[in-house]
Write a protein that holds these residues in place. Structure first.
Motif, PDB file in Angstrom:
ATOM      1  N   VAL A   1      92.222  99.034 117.376  1.00  0.00           N
ATOM      2  CA  VAL A   1      92.666  99.989 116.369  1.00  0.00           C
ATOM      3  C   VAL A   1      93.430  99.262 115.273  1.00  0.00           C
ATOM      4  N   ILE A   2      93.118  99.581 114.046  1.00  0.00           N
ATOM      5  CA  ILE A   2      93.814  99.069 112.869  1.00  0.00           C
ATOM      6  C   ILE A   2      94.579 100.224 112.231  1.00  0.00           C
ATOM      7  N   LEU A   3      95.880 100.027 111.998  1.00  0.00           N
ATOM      8  CA  LEU A   3      96.697 101.037 111.319  1.00  0.00           C
ATOM      9  C   LEU A   3      97.353 100.423 110.089  1.00  0.00           C
ATOM     10  N   THR A   4      97.092 100.978 108.942  1.00  0.00           N
ATOM     11  CA  THR A   4      97.799 100.572 107.728  1.00  0.00           C
ATOM     12  C   THR A   4      97.518 101.586 106.635  1.00  0.00           C
ATOM     13  N   GLY A   5      98.536 101.906 105.880  1.00  0.00           N
ATOM     14  CA  GLY A   5      98.363 102.784 104.739  1.00  0.00           C
ATOM     15  C   GLY A   5      97.981 102.032 103.485  1.00  0.00           C
ATOM     16  N   THR A   6      98.021 100.691 103.555  1.00  0.00           N
ATOM     17  CA  THR A   6      97.683  99.842 102.397  1.00  0.00           C
ATOM     18  C   THR A   6      96.661  98.798 102.846  1.00  0.00           C
ATOM     19  N   PRO A   7      95.409  99.196 103.029  1.00  0.00           N
ATOM     20  CA  PRO A   7      94.418  98.265 103.586  1.00  0.00           C
ATOM     21  C   PRO A   7      94.035  97.122 102.666  1.00  0.00           C
ATOM     22  N   ALA A   8      94.145  97.309 101.374  1.00  0.00           N
ATOM     23  CA  ALA A   8      93.706  96.265 100.429  1.00  0.00           C
ATOM     24  C   ALA A   8      94.709  96.138  99.288  1.00  0.00           C
ATOM     25  N   PRO A   9      95.926  95.664  99.572  1.00  0.00           N
ATOM     26  CA  PRO A   9      96.946  95.593  98.510  1.00  0.00           C
ATOM     27  C   PRO A   9      96.593  94.612  97.400  1.00  0.00           C
ATOM     28  N   ASN A  10      95.833  93.580  97.723  1.00  0.00           N
ATOM     29  CA  ASN A  10      95.494  92.567  96.724  1.00  0.00           C
ATOM     30  C   ASN A  10      94.067  92.693  96.199  1.00  0.00           C
ATOM     31  N   GLY A  11      93.217  93.378  96.947  1.00  0.00           N
ATOM     32  CA  GLY A  11      91.828  93.504  96.535  1.00  0.00           C
ATOM     33  C   GLY A  11      90.921  93.708  97.734  1.00  0.00           C
ATOM     34  N   TYR A  12      89.633  93.841  97.469  1.00  0.00           N
ATOM     35  CA  TYR A  12      88.665  94.130  98.531  1.00  0.00           C
ATOM     36  C   TYR A  12      88.620  93.031  99.587  1.00  0.00           C
ATOM     37  N   GLU A  13      88.979  91.815  99.215  1.00  0.00           N
ATOM     38  CA  GLU A  13      88.946  90.716 100.181  1.00  0.00           C
ATOM     39  C   GLU A  13      89.907  90.936 101.341  1.00  0.00           C
ATOM     40  N   ASP A  14      90.945  91.767 101.146  1.00  0.00           N
ATOM     41  CA  ASP A  14      91.895  92.056 102.221  1.00  0.00           C
ATOM     42  C   ASP A  14      91.260  92.838 103.365  1.00  0.00           C
ATOM     43  N   LEU A  15      90.098  93.448 103.111  1.00  0.00           N
ATOM     44  CA  LEU A  15      89.436  94.262 104.133  1.00  0.00           C
ATOM     45  C   LEU A  15      88.714  93.424 105.181  1.00  0.00           C
ATOM     46  N   ALA A  16      88.413  92.190 104.861  1.00  0.00           N
ATOM     47  CA  ALA A  16      87.535  91.390 105.722  1.00  0.00           C
ATOM     48  C   ALA A  16      88.067  91.269 107.141  1.00  0.00           C
ATOM     49  N   ASN A  17      89.322  90.857 107.293  1.00  0.00           N
ATOM     50  CA  ASN A  17      89.877  90.666 108.629  1.00  0.00           C
ATOM     51  C   ASN A  17      90.030  91.977 109.388  1.00  0.00           C
ATOM     52  N   LEU A  18      90.319  93.059 108.674  1.00  0.00           N
ATOM     53  CA  LEU A  18      90.516  94.352 109.339  1.00  0.00           C
ATOM     54  C   LEU A  18      89.246  94.785 110.058  1.00  0.00           C
ATOM     55  N   PHE A  19      88.109  94.682 109.372  1.00  0.00           N
ATOM     56  CA  PHE A  19      86.860  95.128 109.978  1.00  0.00           C
ATOM     57  C   PHE A  19      86.289  94.090 110.935  1.00  0.00           C
ATOM     58  N   GLN A  20      86.633  92.831 110.729  1.00  0.00           N
ATOM     59  CA  GLN A  20      86.216  91.821 111.705  1.00  0.00           C
ATOM     60  C   GLN A  20      86.964  92.004 113.012  1.00  0.00           C
ATOM     61  N   PHE A  21      88.224  92.470 112.923  1.00  0.00           N
ATOM     62  CA  PHE A  21      88.992  92.712 114.148  1.00  0.00           C
ATOM     63  C   PHE A  21      88.372  93.840 114.962  1.00  0.00           C
ATOM     64  N   ILE A  22      88.029  94.960 114.325  1.00  0.00           N
ATOM     65  CA  ILE A  22      87.523  96.080 115.125  1.00  0.00           C
ATOM     66  C   ILE A  22      86.110  95.825 115.646  1.00  0.00           C
ATOM     67  N   TYR A  23      85.323  95.015 114.924  1.00  0.00           N
ATOM     68  CA  TYR A  23      83.983  94.654 115.401  1.00  0.00           C
ATOM     69  C   TYR A  23      83.784  93.150 115.240  1.00  0.00           C
ATOM     70  N   PRO A  24      84.309  92.362 116.200  1.00  0.00           N
ATOM     71  CA  PRO A  24      84.278  90.902 116.070  1.00  0.00           C
ATOM     72  C   PRO A  24      82.877  90.309 116.016  1.00  0.00           C
ATOM     73  N   ASN A  25      81.902  91.002 116.569  1.00  0.00           N
ATOM     74  CA  ASN A  25      80.552  90.441 116.659  1.00  0.00           C
ATOM     75  C   ASN A  25      79.575  91.075 115.680  1.00  0.00           C
ATOM     76  N   ARG A  26      80.103  91.786 114.686  1.00  0.00           N
ATOM     77  CA  ARG A  26      79.236  92.421 113.699  1.00  0.00           C
ATOM     78  C   ARG A  26      79.785  92.209 112.294  1.00  0.00           C
ATOM     79  N   ASP A  27      78.893  92.146 111.346  1.00  0.00           N
ATOM     80  CA  ASP A  27      79.293  92.022 109.945  1.00  0.00           C
ATOM     81  C   ASP A  27      79.258  93.410 109.317  1.00  0.00           C
ATOM     82  N   ILE A  28      80.330  94.171 109.553  1.00  0.00           N
ATOM     83  CA  ILE A  28      80.371  95.557 109.102  1.00  0.00           C
ATOM     84  C   ILE A  28      80.311  95.647 107.580  1.00  0.00           C
ATOM     85  N   LEU A  29      81.091  94.827 106.888  1.00  0.00           N
ATOM     86  CA  LEU A  29      81.165  94.933 105.440  1.00  0.00           C
ATOM     87  C   LEU A  29      79.901  94.434 104.754  1.00  0.00           C
ATOM     88  N   GLY A  30      79.268  93.419 105.327  1.00  0.00           N
ATOM     89  CA  GLY A  30      78.007  92.932 104.765  1.00  0.00           C
ATOM     90  C   GLY A  30      78.149  92.069 103.530  1.00  0.00           C
TER      91      GLY A  30
END
Length: 280
Positions: free
Chosen positions: A204-233
């Motif tokens: 589970v990922i909890l944060t009210g500010t998922p991308a404070p600096n830009g879209y690149e901040d999302l990469a680790n969040l979605f890699q954590f919830i699905y380590p073996n899949r490229d969710i963002l693409g």
């Protein structure tokens, strides 16, 4: 791949309230029985149902939306499943700032009507106690339902946390609170969290500010919830290009790929009264 696409479609439909009514009723009945001292509002129940269904999800709700309550509602359901059910979990590992520990413990007691058997692991706790708990040596290690630690402690004791998550009796839901702490692509804490992610039974990922600096901040969040899949693409370089405006046409696709895997309760969903200024 077809099964995962179907699973993703169902997850997206849950948040859109296109739900299996019978399954949702069963979920609510279990949650209400397990959480006698808390009434959840509609958006919280949908978010918790989404998390319980998917087991791996982000919650980007605004402060005050009850992200902690949503986690506990989902946990209440998953921990009341038969122990041989693949989705069954029996403990929580909360990773967050030291200041969040008391809130998690207090909320547990308020929701479940009982004091949690919890263990705080941080730099102020003697190393031998931390090691014994994570290795299951201490007397109450196996019965501890709520383990709380900081990102720094998790990173510094990665091997011990690996033992904690991987031994046969452990079926832990791992929650990264204030998860923007792991947004850095090359951070020490980020790397430890991502290496430990595959060992969790639910993530589970909890944060009210998922991308404070830009879209690149999302990469680790979605890699954590699905380590073996490229969710963002998209690679990090493309995410940065979306941030600086070089790839605006790709942003809708990015948002579409993310959509099944997160929930977000906004301020307007909370039905709060409008602010009024009174002058004397």
């Amino acid at each position: 791949e077809r099964k995962f696409l179907e699973f993703s479609r169902h997850a997206k439909e849950i948040w859109a309230a296109k739900i299996d009514t019978d399954a949702f009723r069963r979920f609510v009945a279990i949650v209400e029985k397990a959480c006698p001292d808390r009434t959840f509002y509609r958006m919280q129940l949908l978010s918790a149902f989404h998390l319980a269904f998917s087991q791996n999800a982000c919650n980007f709700s605004v402060p005050g939306a009850g992200k902690t309550s949503v986690v506990y509602a989902a946990y209440a359901y998953l921990s009341n499943l038969p122990s041989n059910d693949p989705k069954f979990v029996d403990r929580l590992l909360i990773v967050g700032p030291l200041s969040s520990f008391k809130a998690w413990e207090d909320e547990f007691q308020e929701i479940f009507g009982r004091e949690p058997l919890s263990k705080r692991l941080s730099g102020s706790v003697p190393m031998i106690q931390r090691v014994d708990h994570l290795r299951g040596i201490s007397g109450d290690a196996r019965s501890t339902e709520l383990t709380l630690t900081t990102y720094q402690t998790m990173a510094n004791m990665e091997d011990e946390f690996r033992t904690f998550l991987s031994h046969g009796a452990s079926r832990a839901m791992v929650v990264l609170d204030e998860a923007h702490y792991i947004k850095s692509a090359d951070g020490f804490q980020s790397a430890a969290a991502l290496r430990l992610a595959p060992l969790a039974k639910a993530r589970v990922i909890l944060t009210g500010t998922p991308a404070p600096n830009g879209y690149e901040d999302l990469a680790n969040l979605f890699q954590f919830i699905y380590p073996n899949r490229d969710i963002l693409g998209f690679p990090t370089a493309s995410l940065r290009a979306m941030t600086d405006g070089s790839m605006p046409g790709s942003i809708p696709e990015l948002k579409s790929r993310m959509e099944p895997f997160y929930t977000r309760i906004r301020k307007k969903d909370l039905s709060l009264p409008e602010f009024q200024e009174f002058r004397v």
